[in-house]
Design a protein around this motif. Structure first.
Motif, PDB file in Angstrom:
ATOM      1  N   LEU A  22       0.832  -1.201   0.000  1.00 32.10           N
ATOM      2  CA  LEU A  22       0.000   0.000   0.000  1.00 32.10           C
ATOM      3  C   LEU A  22       0.869   1.254   0.000  1.00 32.10           C
ATOM      4  O   LEU A  22       0.620   2.208  -0.757  1.00 32.10           O
ATOM      5  N   CYS A  23       1.898   1.282   0.847  1.00 31.56           N
ATOM      6  CA  CYS A  23       2.785   2.443   0.913  1.00 31.56           C
ATOM      7  C   CYS A  23       3.519   2.659  -0.409  1.00 31.56           C
ATOM      8  O   CYS A  23       3.698   3.794  -0.852  1.00 31.56           O
ATOM      9  N   LEU A  24       3.944   1.575  -1.029  1.00 28.98           N
ATOM     10  CA  LEU A  24       4.601   1.691  -2.339  1.00 28.98           C
ATOM     11  C   LEU A  24       3.658   2.332  -3.357  1.00 28.98           C
ATOM     12  O   LEU A  24       4.053   3.225  -4.105  1.00 28.98           O
ATOM     13  N   ARG A  25       2.398   1.864  -3.375  1.00 29.06           N
ATOM     14  CA  ARG A  25       1.429   2.394  -4.341  1.00 29.06           C
ATOM     15  C   ARG A  25       1.103   3.859  -4.083  1.00 29.06           C
ATOM     16  O   ARG A  25       0.906   4.636  -5.016  1.00 29.06           O
ATOM     17  N   ARG A  26       1.029   4.243  -2.812  1.00 27.44           N
ATOM     18  CA  ARG A  26       0.626   5.608  -2.460  1.00 27.44           C
ATOM     19  C   ARG A  26       1.756   6.618  -2.603  1.00 27.44           C
ATOM     20  O   ARG A  26       1.513   7.776  -2.954  1.00 27.44           O
ATOM     21  N   LEU A  27       2.992   6.212  -2.304  1.00 26.85           N
ATOM     22  CA  LEU A  27       4.100   7.172  -2.234  1.00 26.85           C
ATOM     23  C   LEU A  27       4.957   7.207  -3.487  1.00 26.85           C
ATOM     24  O   LEU A  27       5.375   8.275  -3.939  1.00 26.85           O
ATOM     25  N   LEU A  28       5.274   6.037  -4.028  1.00 27.02           N
ATOM     26  CA  LEU A  28       6.270   5.995  -5.095  1.00 27.02           C
ATOM     27  C   LEU A  28       5.864   6.711  -6.381  1.00 27.02           C
ATOM     28  O   LEU A  28       6.712   7.371  -6.989  1.00 27.02           O
ATOM     29  N   PRO A  29       4.604   6.627  -6.835  1.00 22.95           N
ATOM     30  CA  PRO A  29       4.286   7.346  -8.069  1.00 22.95           C
ATOM     31  C   PRO A  29       4.585   8.841  -7.995  1.00 22.95           C
ATOM     32  O   PRO A  29       5.167   9.410  -8.927  1.00 22.95           O
ATOM     33  N   LEU A  30       4.237   9.480  -6.884  1.00 20.39           N
ATOM     34  CA  LEU A  30       4.467  10.914  -6.739  1.00 20.39           C
ATOM     35  C   LEU A  30       5.960  11.215  -6.665  1.00 20.39           C
ATOM     36  O   LEU A  30       6.459  12.166  -7.282  1.00 20.39           O
ATOM     37  N   LEU A  31       6.703  10.404  -5.913  1.00 24.04           N
ATOM     38  CA  LEU A  31       8.144  10.615  -5.798  1.00 24.04           C
ATOM     39  C   LEU A  31       8.851  10.363  -7.124  1.00 24.04           C
ATOM     40  O   LEU A  31       9.799  11.076  -7.486  1.00 24.04           O
ATOM     41  N   VAL A  32       8.398   9.357  -7.855  1.00 25.13           N
ATOM     42  CA  VAL A  32       8.991   9.075  -9.167  1.00 25.13           C
ATOM     43  C   VAL A  32       8.771  10.236 -10.121  1.00 25.13           C
ATOM     44  O   VAL A  32       9.685  10.663 -10.837  1.00 25.13           O
ATOM     45  N   VAL A  33       7.560  10.780 -10.134  1.00 25.16           N
ATOM     46  CA  VAL A  33       7.286  11.927 -11.009  1.00 25.16           C
ATOM     47  C   VAL A  33       8.193  13.101 -10.658  1.00 25.16           C
ATOM     48  O   VAL A  33       8.736  13.779 -11.543  1.00 25.16           O
ATOM     49  N   ALA A  34       8.376  13.357  -9.352  1.00 22.69           N
ATOM     50  CA  ALA A  34       9.260  14.452  -8.939  1.00 22.69           C
ATOM     51  C   ALA A  34      10.678  14.222  -9.440  1.00 22.69           C
ATOM     52  O   ALA A  34      11.345  15.149  -9.916  1.00 22.69           O
ATOM     53  N   TYR A  35      11.138  12.975  -9.367  1.00 22.52           N
ATOM     54  CA  TYR A  35      12.503  12.693  -9.805  1.00 22.52           C
ATOM     55  C   TYR A  35      12.627  12.742 -11.325  1.00 22.52           C
ATOM     56  O   TYR A  35      13.676  13.128 -11.858  1.00 22.52           O
ATOM     57  N   VAL A  36      11.572  12.349 -12.029  1.00 26.40           N
ATOM     58  CA  VAL A  36      11.560  12.499 -13.491  1.00 26.40           C
ATOM     59  C   VAL A  36      11.802  13.953 -13.854  1.00 26.40           C
ATOM     60  O   VAL A  36      12.660  14.286 -14.688  1.00 26.40           O
ATOM     61  N   VAL A  37      11.038  14.832 -13.223  1.00 20.90           N
ATOM     62  CA  VAL A  37      11.146  16.259 -13.536  1.00 20.90           C
ATOM     63  C   VAL A  37      12.536  16.795 -13.187  1.00 20.90           C
ATOM     64  O   VAL A  37      13.140  17.550 -13.952  1.00 20.90           O
ATOM     65  N   SER A  38      13.058  16.387 -12.029  1.00 23.88           N
ATOM     66  CA  SER A  38      14.372  16.893 -11.617  1.00 23.88           C
ATOM     67  C   SER A  38      15.453  16.439 -12.577  1.00 23.88           C
ATOM     68  O   SER A  38      16.348  17.210 -12.934  1.00 23.88           O
ATOM     69  N   PHE A  39      15.382  15.186 -13.008  1.00 18.02           N
ATOM     70  CA  PHE A  39      16.437  14.684 -13.888  1.00 18.02           C
ATOM     71  C   PHE A  39      16.344  15.302 -15.276  1.00 18.02           C
ATOM     72  O   PHE A  39      17.370  15.576 -15.905  1.00 18.02           O
ATOM     73  N   VAL A  40      15.131  15.543 -15.747  1.00 16.62           N
ATOM     74  CA  VAL A  40      14.979  16.234 -17.028  1.00 16.62           C
ATOM     75  C   VAL A  40      15.606  17.622 -16.949  1.00 16.62           C
ATOM     76  O   VAL A  40      16.345  18.050 -17.846  1.00 16.62           O
ATOM     77  N   ASP A  41      15.350  18.332 -15.855  1.00 21.02           N
ATOM     78  CA  ASP A  41      15.830  19.712 -15.736  1.00 21.02           C
ATOM     79  C   ASP A  41      17.338  19.804 -15.508  1.00 21.02           C
ATOM     80  O   ASP A  41      17.954  20.801 -15.870  1.00 21.02           O
ATOM     81  N   ARG A  42      17.927  18.779 -14.906  1.00 22.53           N
ATOM     82  CA  ARG A  42      19.379  18.861 -14.685  1.00 22.53           C
ATOM     83  C   ARG A  42      20.173  18.373 -15.894  1.00 22.53           C
ATOM     84  O   ARG A  42      21.346  18.695 -16.037  1.00 22.53           O
ATOM     85  N   THR A  43      19.540  17.575 -16.760  1.00 21.46           N
ATOM     86  CA  THR A  43      20.282  16.958 -17.872  1.00 21.46           C
ATOM     87  C   THR A  43      19.857  17.428 -19.256  1.00 21.46           C
ATOM     88  O   THR A  43      20.430  16.978 -20.243  1.00 21.46           O
ATOM     89  N   ASN A  44      18.876  18.340 -19.350  1.00 20.91           N
ATOM     90  CA  ASN A  44      18.435  18.745 -20.687  1.00 20.91           C
ATOM     91  C   ASN A  44      19.514  19.493 -21.459  1.00 20.91           C
ATOM     92  O   ASN A  44      19.420  19.643 -22.680  1.00 20.91           O
ATOM     93  N   ILE A  45      20.565  19.940 -20.772  1.00 12.56           N
ATOM     94  CA  ILE A  45      21.662  20.583 -21.501  1.00 12.56           C
ATOM     95  C   ILE A  45      22.359  19.594 -22.431  1.00 12.56           C
ATOM     96  O   ILE A  45      23.039  20.010 -23.378  1.00 12.56           O
ATOM     97  N   ALA A  46      22.218  18.276 -22.176  1.00 12.46           N
ATOM     98  CA  ALA A  46      22.859  17.294 -23.053  1.00 12.46           C
ATOM     99  C   ALA A  46      22.319  17.416 -24.471  1.00 12.46           C
ATOM    100  O   ALA A  46      23.082  17.369 -25.443  1.00 12.46           O
ATOM    101  N   LEU A  47      21.000  17.589 -24.603  1.00 11.69           N
ATOM    102  CA  LEU A  47      20.406  17.739 -25.932  1.00 11.69           C
ATOM    103  C   LEU A  47      20.708  19.113 -26.526  1.00 11.69           C
ATOM    104  O   LEU A  47      20.762  19.272 -27.744  1.00 11.69           O
ATOM    105  N   ALA A  48      20.917  20.105 -25.657  1.00  9.28           N
ATOM    106  CA  ALA A  48      21.180  21.467 -26.143  1.00  9.28           C
ATOM    107  C   ALA A  48      22.655  21.717 -26.430  1.00  9.28           C
ATOM    108  O   ALA A  48      23.023  22.785 -26.909  1.00  9.28           O
ATOM    109  N   LYS A  49      23.519  20.729 -26.148  1.00 11.83           N
ATOM    110  CA  LYS A  49      24.966  20.927 -26.220  1.00 11.83           C
ATOM    111  C   LYS A  49      25.425  21.540 -27.540  1.00 11.83           C
ATOM    112  O   LYS A  49      26.103  22.574 -27.562  1.00 11.83           O
TER     113      LYS A  49
END
Length: 431
Positions: A22-49
């Motif tokens: 239950l805790c995995l289902r309730r917590l992980l989706p939101l945390l995963v989305v947050a980490y998706v966004v953070s990683f996109v924002d820290r690494t998007n310079i790779a495509l812009a290089k």
């Protein structure tokens, strides 16, 4: 209200395995989305290089330095960030982190040259500092050691998904070149910053700080989870060991060494893979982004399948060592100049990226508890993330001097073999 079901009846007690699911289902989706966004924002310079090089004259060495500076300031501010999160709670602090990095990520669109590029990358590191170790700490409030590697691995799927999404998405945004008088890379930074602000608002409303704050647990269930976690931490963490020894003892230094080598490899791939693929022929930004996503699909599969079920300490260490050796072999294959073979090598290496990372962070959690755990997780991540500074910086210099990424990939291979040797000497207190 905790403990009351719809219709006025009391919720029947649920067993620990059901509560974990239950805790995995309730917590992980939101945390995963947050980490998706953070990683996109820290690494998007790779495509812009290449666009930053053409429009602003940012060289390969300057790009590598700027990519790495993010990790330098990130590492320096992680420990205080995690200490604050332990005091004020995950909901408040992760919301603050996301708002600040969203604003700074959007400001990357006004970069004028190397100096402003460096400054904004350093500010982005400060803004985002604490998210990863903060979540690693947060998971220790909810999951026992027997489930923590799985929870960490599911969270790290955010990186896999981010790279799967960011390649094609970033490629499409780069093709908006000229819309409203802005360059494609400016649209990339502006539009990819918006989700951070949106997700921050959701986290503020939906993320419970601890089990006792979760409306979907009864008071008895929440207390049971917290008692079980507390008892496990007291049994695992030697009370006589001082913080200095816990952070700088032989086992901690081994963990840091393994993580440092791992991060050098992973961020070298993150920041240079699009450029390597772009050198294979006349490919559109969308094609480059789509090919860049393939290794991250492999990393998703690895994280999902290799982290299933429980493991003894000996089994976990064997998987850790094997994962590092698989990463090394993939890097060696990736150093080949034949594109299809090189891409296969990147996929082989990437399949173990987050299996290894999830297992690494079970080691500090097996030795520390409470505020010491907050400091220990952040300290381990800070030291390891210096690899995120070292890798892109060295790779940028090698590429500029040789005109090829081959030498850098061979260096990554050697480092990962060294990391496997270090990992074979790790001894967790518990699982």
């Amino acid at each position: 209200m905790n403990g009351v079901a719809g219709g006025g009846g009391t919720i029947p007690p649920r067993d620990p395995e059901t509560l974990t699911a239950l805790c995995l289902r309730r917590l992980l989706p939101l945390l995963v989305v947050a980490y998706v966004v953070s990683f996109v924002d820290r690494t998007n310079i790779a495509l812009a290089k290449s666009h930053l090089q053409t429009d602003l004259g940012i060289s390969a060495a300057a790009y590598g330095l700027g990519a790495g500076l993010f990790f330098l300031t990130y590492a320096l501010t992680e420990v205080p960030s995690n200490m604050v999160m332990h005091r004020v709670g995950a909901r408040r602090w992760i919301t603050r982190i996301m708002v600040s990095w969203g604003v700074i990520s959007g400001l990357m669109a006004v970069v004028q040259g190397p100096t402003s590029f460096y400054v904004l990358r350093m500010l982005l590191g400060v803004a985002e500092a604490g998210l990863f170790p903060g979540v690693m700490l947060y998971l220790t409030y909810w999951f026992g050691a027997e489930h923590r590697a799985r929870a960490s691995g599911l969270f790290l799927l955010g990186v896999c998904l981010a790279n799967v999404i960011s390649g094609p998405l970033g490629g499409a945004l780069l093709e908006m070149n000229g819309v409203l008088g802005l360059r494609g890379w400016q649209w990339l930074f502006i539009l990819e910053a918006v989700p951070a602000l949106v997700v921050a608002a959701v986290i503020w409303r939906r993320l419970p700080d601890r089990p006792r704050d979760a409306p979907w647990l009864t008071a008895e269930e929440a207390a049971g989870i917290e008692r079980r976690i507390s008892r496990q931490q007291l049994e695992a963490a030697p009370s006589h060991e001082g913080l200095g020894r816990a952070l700088l003892g032989p086992q901690s230094l081994l963990t840091i060494g393994v993580y440092f080598c791992h991060q050098i490899a992973i961020y070298t791939v993150t920041f240079f893979l699009p450029g390597i693929i772009g050198g294979w022929g006349h490919l559109s930004p969308l094609s480059i982004g789509s090919l860049t996503a393939l290794p991250w699909l492999a990393s998703t599969a690895g994280a999902v399948f290799a982290l299933r079920g429980r493991r003894t300490p000996l089994q976990a260490r064997r998987v850790l060592v094997a994962g590092l050796l698989i990463m090394a072999s993939g890097m060696l294959v990736a150093s080949e100049r034949q594109p299809a073979l090189a891409l296969l090598g990147f996929c082989i290496s990437a399949s173990m990226f987050f299996v290894v990372q999830a297992l690494i962070f079970t080691y500090p959690a097996s030795r520390l508890s409470g505020p010491r755990l907050a400091i220990g997780l952040a300290f381990t991540n800070s030291c390891g993330l210096l690899g995120g500074f070292t890798g892109p910086t060295i790779m940028g210099r090698i590429e500029q001097q040789t005109g090829s990424a081959t030498g850098g990939l061979i260096a990554m291979t050697i480092l990962l073999v060294v990391a496997a040797g270090l990992a074979s000497r790790l001894r967790p207190v518990s699982t």
